[in-house]
Design an enzyme around this catalytic site. Structure first.
Site, PDB file in Angstrom:
ATOM      1  N   SER A  13       0.858  -1.184   0.000  1.00 51.76           N
ATOM      2  CA  SER A  13       0.000   0.000   0.000  1.00 51.76           C
ATOM      3  C   SER A  13       0.896   1.236   0.000  1.00 51.76           C
ATOM      4  O   SER A  13       1.779   1.344  -0.850  1.00 51.76           O
ATOM      5  CB  SER A  13      -0.954  -0.027   1.195  1.00 51.76           C
ATOM      6  N   THR A  14       0.733   2.114   0.979  1.00 50.77           N
ATOM      7  CA  THR A  14       1.491   3.371   0.994  1.00 50.77           C
ATOM      8  C   THR A  14       3.000   3.100   0.986  1.00 50.77           C
ATOM      9  O   THR A  14       3.503   2.353   1.815  1.00 50.77           O
ATOM     10  CB  THR A  14       1.126   4.188   2.236  1.00 50.77           C
ATOM     11  N   ASP A  53      -4.487  -5.120   5.610  1.00 56.77           N
ATOM     12  CA  ASP A  53      -4.791  -5.838   4.375  1.00 56.77           C
ATOM     13  C   ASP A  53      -3.607  -6.702   3.956  1.00 56.77           C
ATOM     14  O   ASP A  53      -2.471  -6.231   3.907  1.00 56.77           O
ATOM     15  CB  ASP A  53      -5.135  -4.847   3.253  1.00 56.77           C
ATOM     16  N   MET A  59      -0.167   0.934   5.411  1.00 55.87           N
ATOM     17  CA  MET A  59      -0.927   1.114   6.650  1.00 55.87           C
ATOM     18  C   MET A  59      -2.035   0.079   6.722  1.00 55.87           C
ATOM     19  O   MET A  59      -2.621  -0.288   5.706  1.00 55.87           O
ATOM     20  CB  MET A  59      -1.532   2.525   6.674  1.00 55.87           C
ATOM     21  N   HIS A  62      -2.454  -0.902  -3.511  1.00 52.97           N
ATOM     22  CA  HIS A  62      -3.595  -0.011  -3.307  1.00 52.97           C
ATOM     23  C   HIS A  62      -3.393   1.250  -4.150  1.00 52.97           C
ATOM     24  O   HIS A  62      -2.480   2.035  -3.890  1.00 52.97           O
ATOM     25  CB  HIS A  62      -3.720   0.384  -1.834  1.00 52.97           C
TER      26      HIS A  62
END
Length: 348
Positions: free
Chosen positions: A164-165, A286, A283, A190
């Site tokens: 993600s991030t 997931d 973060m 993401h």
């Protein structure tokens, strides 16, 4: 309280961003700047926790200013981008230069309008405030391991990666170290629709494997990597003896579509012990349960170690439930995945 400096050449956008950020009460806009020269002075004077930065501005564009920030005073930066082909390309470059994340400006193409934009922006700023920008700059400066000569694996093997991030740059670094003779690679990052096409194209320019955006029923081939399309889940299925992409737009999982859990769970079910998987920076949780399912199915799993992850949340959640066989710094993850593939080859 998270202190934010808003940088945008439009007075209207500065006002909209300021009101939007302050809505929940945990973010304070300590200042605004109309261009990078103005922003430079205000960063020194106000010492914000996070900067939101436009790309197209007078006197110096946002990318050039971001490069200066990351070289002279590394700090969390969230890009506010236009949802266009040019905007997507510039956003990818911003993430390579060290921006923590980005949010697309509201417009006709953005579902949900200003409310969704505002909620997304506030969440990205919170994540940026919790990020370890020093880890990002340290990883970029670290010496790479010896080049990996081959990633050949027996038929049916697969590499699965979720992030993600901070994942755009982390995925690039992992894929850069994996030779072109690798088994198929499936990726859930993401990212909203409109950006994954450019993300795949940018990776394709930079890494040995051929990288494409996944499409439904596409056969998974060796030497290729498949990126989940924005706002779609990517699963792996097996039909007629072939591994294929299954791209759907069913319900979001834990608020995400694409979801790393959805991808990893399908890999556990379909590929089992012939898979290897990595969970990278991001973060939240997931991917943790999906990676655990992969490990329980016999797959080798690795999580990005704290200290090399921009945000340690997702790898930490996976480690806490026993989903990772081991943790490794970002520059070593490709090597660990390939070593596990070599063990599959020897056992075949």
């Amino acid at each position: 309280m998270i202190r934010v400096l808003v940088v945008d050449d439009s007075a209207l956008i500065r006002e909209v961003l300021s009101k939007t950020l302050a809505q929940d009460g945990d973010i304070q806009v300590v200042g605004t700047a109309q261009d990078p020269l103005d922003a430079r002075d205000k960063i020194k004077a106000l010492n914000p926790d996070v900067v939101t930065l436009d790309i197209e501005m007078p006197n110096m564009n946002g990318l050039a200013f971001l490069q200066k920030i990351m070289r002279l005073r590394p700090m969390p930066v969230v890009m506010v981008s236009t949802l266009t082909k040019k905007g997507a390309s510039e956003t990818m470059l911003a993430l390579e230069l060290g921006a923590v994340d980005f949010v697309a400006k509201p417009g006709a193409e953005l579902d949900g309008g200003i409310e969704v934009f505002g909620a997304t922006l506030r969440e990205k700023v919170r994540q940026a405030a919790a990020s370890d920008v020093r880890a990002h700059t340290t990883v970029r400066a670290s010496a790479p391991d010896m080049p990996i000569k081959t990633a050949a694996a027996p038929p049916g093997a697969l590499i699965a990666i979720g992030a993600s991030t901070g994942g755009v740059e982390a995925i690039r670094q992992v894929l850069s170290a994996i030779p072109k003779d690798c088994p198929p690679i499936v990726i859930a990052q993401h990212m909203p629709k409109g950006f994954t096409t450019r993300f795949a194209a940018r990776l394709n320019e930079l890494v040995p494997a051929t990288v494409v955006e996944a499409s439904d029923r596409l056969v998974l081939e060796s030497g290729k990597a498949y990126v989940a399309p924005g706002d779609h889940h990517l699963r792996v299925e097996k039909t007629s003896g072939q591994l294929k992409c299954r791209v759907t737009q069913d319900e979001a999982m834990s608020g995400h579509r694409p979801s790393v859990d959805v991808l990893f769970a399908s890999v556990a079910k379909v590929v089992g012990p012939m898979a290897v998987g990595a969970i990278l920076t991001g973060m939240g949780r997931d991917g943790a349960n999906g990676l655990k399912a992969m490990r329980e199915a016999g797959a080798f799993t690795v999580g990005q170690a704290k200290g090399s992850a921009l945000i340690y949340g997702m790898p930490k959640a996976a480690a806490e439930i026993g989903a990772v066989a081991e943790e490794a710094s970002l520059e070593k993850i490709a090597g660990r995945l390939v070593q596990a593939l070599m063990r599959l080859k020897s056992a075949a």
